[in-house]
Structures are given as structure tokens and as C-alpha cells.
Design a protein around this motif. Structure first.
Motif, PDB file in Angstrom:
ATOM      1  N   LYS A  57       0.816  -1.217   0.000  1.00 30.10           N
ATOM      2  CA  LYS A  57       0.000   0.000   0.000  1.00 30.10           C
ATOM      3  C   LYS A  57       0.851   1.269   0.000  1.00 30.10           C
ATOM      4  N   ASP A  58       2.022   1.187   0.605  1.00 31.80           N
ATOM      5  CA  ASP A  58       2.872   2.380   0.689  1.00 31.80           C
ATOM      6  C   ASP A  58       3.324   2.879  -0.680  1.00 31.80           C
ATOM      7  N   ILE A  59       3.269   2.018  -1.682  1.00 33.37           N
ATOM      8  CA  ILE A  59       3.736   2.423  -3.004  1.00 33.37           C
ATOM      9  C   ILE A  59       2.778   3.421  -3.654  1.00 33.37           C
ATOM     10  N   LEU A  60       1.580   3.545  -3.124  1.00 31.62           N
ATOM     11  CA  LEU A  60       0.594   4.443  -3.720  1.00 31.62           C
ATOM     12  C   LEU A  60       1.014   5.901  -3.625  1.00 31.62           C
ATOM     13  N   TYR A  61       1.738   6.256  -2.576  1.00 34.41           N
ATOM     14  CA  TYR A  61       2.241   7.634  -2.494  1.00 34.41           C
ATOM     15  C   TYR A  61       3.194   7.913  -3.642  1.00 34.41           C
ATOM     16  N   LEU A  62       4.127   6.987  -3.885  1.00 36.50           N
ATOM     17  CA  LEU A  62       5.079   7.176  -4.972  1.00 36.50           C
ATOM     18  C   LEU A  62       4.372   7.226  -6.317  1.00 36.50           C
ATOM     19  N   ARG A  63       3.373   6.351  -6.497  1.00 37.59           N
ATOM     20  CA  ARG A  63       2.612   6.369  -7.753  1.00 37.59           C
ATOM     21  C   ARG A  63       1.969   7.715  -7.984  1.00 37.59           C
ATOM     22  N   ASP A  64       1.309   8.251  -6.961  1.00 37.74           N
ATOM     23  CA  ASP A  64       0.615   9.533  -7.108  1.00 37.74           C
ATOM     24  C   ASP A  64       1.603  10.675  -7.326  1.00 37.74           C
ATOM     25  N   TRP A  65       2.745  10.618  -6.646  1.00 38.76           N
ATOM     26  CA  TRP A  65       3.726  11.687  -6.815  1.00 38.76           C
ATOM     27  C   TRP A  65       4.290  11.683  -8.222  1.00 38.76           C
ATOM     28  N   ILE A  66       4.593  10.497  -8.751  1.00 41.97           N
ATOM     29  CA  ILE A  66       5.092  10.413 -10.132  1.00 41.97           C
ATOM     30  C   ILE A  66       4.043  10.924 -11.101  1.00 41.97           C
ATOM     31  N   ASP A  67       2.793  10.566 -10.853  1.00 43.53           N
ATOM     32  CA  ASP A  67       1.708  10.990 -11.745  1.00 43.53           C
ATOM     33  C   ASP A  67       1.579  12.515 -11.767  1.00 43.53           C
TER      34      ASP A  67
ATOM     35  N   ALA B 265       9.912   0.724 -12.562  1.00 44.98           N
ATOM     36  CA  ALA B 265       9.102  -0.481 -12.680  1.00 44.98           C
ATOM     37  C   ALA B 265       9.009  -1.242 -11.365  1.00 44.98           C
ATOM     38  N   CYS B 266       7.949  -2.029 -11.239  1.00 45.48           N
ATOM     39  CA  CYS B 266       7.775  -2.888 -10.076  1.00 45.48           C
ATOM     40  C   CYS B 266       8.831  -3.982 -10.083  1.00 45.48           C
ATOM     41  N   GLY B 267       9.147  -4.464  -8.907  1.00 46.63           N
ATOM     42  CA  GLY B 267      10.215  -5.439  -8.794  1.00 46.63           C
ATOM     43  C   GLY B 267       9.809  -6.864  -9.065  1.00 46.63           C
TER      44      GLY B 267
ATOM     45  N   VAL C  10       5.400   1.573 -11.954  1.00 42.92           N
ATOM     46  CA  VAL C  10       4.788   2.065 -10.723  1.00 42.92           C
ATOM     47  C   VAL C  10       3.639   3.015 -11.051  1.00 42.92           C
ATOM     48  N   LEU C  11       3.815   3.788 -12.081  1.00 45.07           N
ATOM     49  CA  LEU C  11       2.811   4.763 -12.483  1.00 45.07           C
ATOM     50  C   LEU C  11       1.482   4.111 -12.846  1.00 45.07           C
TER      51      LEU C  11
END
Length: 323
Positions: free
Chosen positions: A196-206, A219-221, A228-229
Motif C-alpha cells: 500500500k505504501d507504493i501508492l504515495y510514490l505512484r501519485d507523486w510520479i503521476d 518499474a515494479c520489482g 509504478v505509475l
């Protein structure tokens, strides 16, 4: 009456030369450990196979290069007398950790290079005092996570490089304080897109696609290598777990230049004979051949200057007595 005047002038010149010789003991260009430019504000200690930082680097130094050495740790006070530094390169060493507070006195630092080391983590608040920094390079390390607020006090930071580490996510709000950021590198990290923590990074990149270099390449690992986007809340439905310390990613397909050294063996000398003169901060390392040569030549130069100065003083007293 011209004799005493000339003698006094000679005394001044020799005294100045003596003081200059003492200040330049570290930075002689002809075989010394480090080299300095004419203004003494740039010191180059790169590619010297150093295992410790010389403690007598001039206080007026603004640029310090320590890259391509064998540094594995830093003394907590390694840079505390160098508050004028604006440029510091520590890349291509063997640093495994950073001591809390090691950068706290570098309040004027503009660029910091830490790439090509073995850093697995960063201490809390390690960059808090670097409020003037504009460039921070952490690529090609082994960072598995970032501490909360690690970039919160860097309002002028324009470029941040985190690529080629072992990051699975970033703390919530990690980049929110970087109001001046123009370029962020995130590629070649094993991002955990099930967490779930990856959602912050996704939104920030977006929201900042123009700032993230290769946004689609973050990319996801997992084996799907999804960006990630592009992940959804459904994809990131799991609770986060601790970083997998056994999972490593390739850092390079070729041997980095940081590990290419000629096969020159150090000359073993009694530690007690050189340790104090060299001014090293970590007493468990012996000096190398260039350091020994610097010590001997610097000592002889100082002794010669002292003898000439003493002769000039006697010369002045002689003429004054006759006068």
C-alpha cells in the motif's frame, strides 16, 4: 643603514615562506597526498587509496574531492572545520554507513556526491543541515529504505538521484518538501507494487511526470515489470513488509572505475612514527608511501625554513647592535 632594512625584509619574506610551507604540507603538488589550487580553496585527494581523511585540510577549502579512494567509514567530525565547503565528492569509495551529524557543519554545501558506495541505509536527519544543497547523488548504492523526513529540509534541491539501489518504497511525503526539484531518478529499484505504501510514490510520479526521468521506467520489482505509475489500488492491496535484505539487483554490467586500482603495495612503517605528524583522524590505519614522502619532505622543508628564519633574526640583531 640599508643593512638592517634589507635584513628585516629578508626576515619577513622567510617568515611568510615558513608559514606558507606549514600550511601547504598537505597540498604539495609534487608528490603530496593531496593537491591544491593556487587560491587554496580547492583540494583534490582523489585516487590516493586513502582509508582515512587527512585532518589538516585547509579551513578555507570550498571544494573537496575524495572520490576513488578506499574510505569505508567517516569520522563524526571529519568535516566539522570545513564550514565553507560548497562541493564535496565522496563517490566511488567503500562507504557502508554514514555517521549521524557528519555533514552538520556543511551549511554552505551545494553539491554532494555519494554514488558508487555500499550504503544500505541513511541515518535519521543526515541531510537536515544542508539547506543550501542543490544536487544530491545517491545512485549505485544498496539503499533498502529511506528514513522519514530525510529530504524535508532541502528546499533548494534541484536534482536527486536514487536510481540503482534496492528501494522497495519511500516514506509517505518523502518528496513533498522539495519545492525546487527539477530532476528525480528512480529507475532500477525493486519497487514493491503489492504494498500500500507504493501508492504515495505512484501519485507523486503521476503529478510530477516532467520531473521524473524515465517515469515509465520506474518499474515494479516483480516478474511482470509493471510501471509504478500504472498500478492500481487493487494491485497494492497488501500490507507492507520489511525490506528483503536477501534480494539484490545488479548494479552494473561492468566493473566500476572505483574498484580499478594498480597493484601497488603499501610500505609498512611503524605507526607511532607517522600517525601524529600526518594528523590522521583514525589511528588504526597506517600511512601509504605517498603520505610518508609528504611527511619527510614537509618536515625537511619546515626545518630549512626555520633555520633560515633564525639566521635572518641573528643578522638583524647584529646590524642593530652595530648601529
Amino acid at each position: 643603514m640599508m643593512g638592517p632594512v634589507l635584513a628585516a625584509c629578508l626576515l619577513i619574506i622567510l617568515s611568510t615562506a615558513w608559514i606558507s610551507q606549514a600550511n601547504e604540507a598537505l597540498c604539495k603538488k609534487d608528490g603530496g597526498v593531496c593537491s591544491c589550487n593556487n587560491n587554496k580553496n580547492s583540494v583534490d585527494c582523489s585516487s590516493k587509496r586513502l582509508t582515512a581523511i587527512p585532518s589538516n585540510i585547509p579551513v578555507e577549502t570550498t571544494e573537496l574531492r575524495l572520490n576513488f579512494n578506499s574510505l569505508s567509514k567517516l569520522s563524526p567530525k571529519a568535516f566539522h572545520h570545513l564550514s565553507k565547503l560548497t562541493y564535496l565528492s565522496l563517490d566511488s569509495n567503500q562507504l557502508q554507513t554514514l555517521t549521524p551529524g557528519v555533514f552538520d557543519q556543511l551549511v554552505n554545501l551545494n553539491k554532494l556526491y555519494l554514488q558508487y558506495n555500499d550504503l544500505k541505509s541513511l541515518p535519521q536527519g543526515i541531510f537536515d543541515k544542508l539547506t543550501k544543497i542543490t544536487y544530491l547523488d545517491l545512485q549505485y548504492n544498496k539503499l533498502q529504505s529511506l528514513p522519514n523526513g530525510v529530504f524535508h529540509n532541502l528546499p533548494l534541491l534541484k536534482e536527486l538521484d536514487l536510481q540503482t539501489n534496492q528501494l522497495r518504497n519511500v516514506p509517505h511525503g518523502a518528496f513533498d518538501s522539495l519545492s525546487s526539484l527539477n530532476i528525480l531518478y528512480l529507475t532500477n529499484n525493486p519497487w514493491d507494487c503489492s504494498c500500500k505504501d507504493i501508492l504515495y510514490l505512484r501519485d507523486w510520479i503521476d503529478d510530477n511526470k516532467d520531473k521524473v526521468t524515465g517515469a515509465q521506467d520506474a518499474a515494479c520489482g516483480d516478474q511482470q515489470s509493471k510501471a509504478v505509475l500504472d498500478i492500481t489500488e487493487k494491485d497494492a492491496a497488501s500490507d507492507c513488509v520489511s525490506p528483503n535484505t536477501t534480494t539484490a539487483i545488479p548494479t552494473s554490467t561492468t566493473t566500476p572505475a572505483s574498484v580499478i586500482y594498480d597493484d601497488i603495495h603499501e610500505i609498512k612503517v611503524p605507526q607511532e612514527n607517522f600517525q601524529k605528524f600526518l594528523g590522521y583522524q583514525e589511528p588504526d590505519h597506517l600511512p601509504t608511501q605517498p603520505q610518508c614522502l609528504m611527511s619527510i619532505s614537509g618536515y625537511l622543508g619546515l626545518m630549512m625554513s626555520l633555520m633560515l628564519t633564525s639566521a635572518a633574526i641573528l643578522y638583524v640583531f647584529h646590524f642593530l647592535k652595530k648601529a
